[in-house]
Scaffold this motif. Structure first.
Motif, PDB file in Angstrom:
ATOM      1  N   SER A 334       1.036  -1.283   0.001  1.00  0.00           N
ATOM      2  CA  SER A 334       0.024   0.138   0.039  1.00  0.00           C
ATOM      3  C   SER A 334       0.896   1.049  -0.190  1.00  0.00           C
ATOM      4  O   SER A 334       1.993   1.264   0.718  1.00  0.00           O
ATOM      5  CB  SER A 334      -0.731   0.065   1.113  1.00  0.00           C
ATOM      6  OG  SER A 334      -1.701  -1.174   1.372  1.00  0.00           O
ATOM      7  N   PRO A 335       0.574   2.417  -0.530  1.00  0.00           N
ATOM      8  CA  PRO A 335       1.514   3.619  -0.798  1.00  0.00           C
ATOM      9  C   PRO A 335       1.513   3.844   0.638  1.00  0.00           C
ATOM     10  O   PRO A 335       0.726   3.856   1.476  1.00  0.00           O
ATOM     11  CB  PRO A 335       0.430   4.549  -1.196  1.00  0.00           C
ATOM     12  CG  PRO A 335      -0.662   3.936  -2.075  1.00  0.00           C
ATOM     13  CD  PRO A 335      -0.857   2.490  -1.256  1.00  0.00           C
ATOM     14  N   PRO A 336       2.686   4.314   1.040  1.00  0.00           N
ATOM     15  CA  PRO A 336       4.032   4.761   0.049  1.00  0.00           C
ATOM     16  C   PRO A 336       4.917   3.570   0.223  1.00  0.00           C
ATOM     17  O   PRO A 336       6.266   3.714   0.352  1.00  0.00           O
ATOM     18  CB  PRO A 336       4.649   5.982   0.657  1.00  0.00           C
ATOM     19  CG  PRO A 336       4.340   5.881   2.125  1.00  0.00           C
ATOM     20  CD  PRO A 336       3.059   4.922   2.427  1.00  0.00           C
ATOM     21  N   ALA A 337       4.657   2.203   0.196  1.00  0.00           N
ATOM     22  CA  ALA A 337       5.353   1.130   0.554  1.00  0.00           C
ATOM     23  C   ALA A 337       6.655   1.163  -0.585  1.00  0.00           C
ATOM     24  O   ALA A 337       7.919   1.006  -0.259  1.00  0.00           O
ATOM     25  CB  ALA A 337       4.698  -0.132   0.176  1.00  0.00           C
ATOM     26  N   VAL A 338       6.305   1.252  -1.788  1.00  0.00           N
ATOM     27  CA  VAL A 338       7.253   1.226  -2.944  1.00  0.00           C
ATOM     28  C   VAL A 338       8.365   2.048  -2.746  1.00  0.00           C
ATOM     29  O   VAL A 338       9.541   2.121  -2.977  1.00  0.00           O
ATOM     30  CB  VAL A 338       6.673   1.296  -4.369  1.00  0.00           C
ATOM     31  CG1 VAL A 338       7.655   1.370  -5.449  1.00  0.00           C
ATOM     32  CG2 VAL A 338       5.489   0.348  -4.706  1.00  0.00           C
TER      33      VAL A 338
END
Length: 393
Positions: A334-338
């Motif tokens: 889920s953002p901001p995981a990347v």
């Protein structure tokens, strides 16, 4: 794009003894800390399943993993078999890989959404008297995929299927397994009741957030541990186990990390102590254990927003860790995981394909391993009334 490690599709010619096939990028960094540049490999898209593309893989050489001794690839399921496999729309690629490993074709099913968001399911082949396996993770969008699974179960039940097994690679509500504050819902128990009342006779799930979730079901649950897939990949790396330390990102994952460390030549264990101030918000406090000059392998069951694991990695670097690797089964991302995972804290992020990862969430340090063979073997053993736990011994 990151590397992908999944079985070859039916069109590829490979040895019948191959089971877990590794696809390594040209110039990919080794586990010993090679800093050469990384390159990407991207395959062409194949046929679509239920409107979603299936990504074929390159034909590569591999060996049979130690945790899968049976050579299932050598024998296909007879055409008149009572075993049927159907896929929902949540992860059709994984379902295709499972079907190929088992030597069967996915059953035909029509799944669509009405204009108001309602789910429609129609099986397009007979399942009367059959053992049916429905592959559908409750990954994001969790509520839509959960409802689709229940409607598929109901369709099979009304079509007179003999046994219905829900294969749930990712059980999305497993984190809500207890009350931590007053007036909270235990959603994991609620979802278990919904799946049971829909008509499922058995559940196969991968790496539940906590083992107690199995007790929420009033039907048999086969808990599949995906650690052997990650261990098999790590074994292919060039690393001195004297330099290795396994790190649990929180106190709750100590048992999981200890079992993982035992498989890695009984590697030492470290624990990150954290205090959570709210949902998806974590603050690292201190480190228990020694990581100075070592290669730290952080292990968790899932990565959601990556707040816990990235703050833990930052602490490990502050404490003198030479390299940090992140391993998990479920890549929720889920953002901001990347953005957090690709910030340079990790040498490599190793996940599995229990949840489909969209192209926008790929980054150079990401490696995706397939659990298709593991799930396929589990389905085989359930269908043959054989032991499942012996896979992991």
């Amino acid at each position: 794009m990151a590397s992908v490690v999944i079985p070859a599709p039916p069109s590829c010619s490979t040895s019948s003894s191959s089971s877990l096939l590794s696809l390594r990028r040209p110039g990919a960094a080794l586990f010993s800390g090679d800093s050469r540049p990384r390159f990407s490999v991207k395959c062409e898209l194949g046929e679509s399943v239920n409107g979603r593309p299936v990504v074929p893989t390159l034909n590569t050489e591999g060996i049979l993993p130690k945790f899968l001794p049976n050579k299932r690839l050598a024998s296909a399921v007879p055409a008149n078999s009572r075993l049927k496999i159907f896929s929902g729309t949540a992860n059709p690629t994984l379902a295709e890989e499972i079907a190929w490993y088992m030597g069967v074709k996915l059953g035909k099913v029509n799944v669509k959404r009405f204009a108001d968001g309602e789910t429609y399911v129609q099986l397009q082949e007979s399942v009367r008297g059959c053992d049916v396996y429905l592959i559908q993770p409750t990954s994001p969008p969790a509520n839509e995929n959960l409802m689709e699974l229940q409607v598929m179960i109901d369709a099979c039940r009304r079509a007179s299927a003999k046994n219905i097994t829900a294969v749930i690679p990712y059980f999305g509500y497993a984190r809500a397994d207890r009350k931590t504050q007053g007036r909270e819902s235990i959603a994991a128990k609620l979802v278990a009741n919904l799946i049971t009342m829909s008509g499922a006779d058995r559940v196969i799930a991968c790496d539940l957030h906590s083992g107690q979730s199995m007790g929420y079901f009033d039907i048999p649950v086969d808990h599949v541990y995906c650690q052997p897939v990650i261990l098999d990949y790590l074994a292919s790396k060039t690393i001195s186990f004297d330099d290795l330390v396994v790190v649990s990102p929180d106190v709750g994952g100590v048992a999981r990390a200890r079992a993982f460390a035992k498989k890695l030549s009984d590697a030492p264990l470290a624990i990150v102590d954290k205090r959570r101030h709210g949902h998806n918000i974590a603050e690292v406090m201190n480190l228990i254990g020694d990581v100075k000059g070592k290669v730290a392998v952080m292990l968790d069951d899932m990565i959601d927003t990556a707040g816990t694991i990235t703050k833990g990695a930052a602490l490990l670097h502050e404490e003198g860790a030479r390299e940090v690797y992140a391993c998990c089964t479920h890549a929720v991302f889920s953002p901001p995981a990347v953005e957090r995972l690709s910030s340079g804290l990790f040498q490599e992020v190793i996940v599995t394909n229990t949840i489909p990862i969209p192209d926008k969430n790929y980054f150079p340090q990401l490696t995706v391993l397939s659990v298709a063979n593991l799930l396929g073997e589990t389905i085989w053993r359930v269908h043959d009334d054989c032991s499942v736990s012996s896979i992991f011994q």
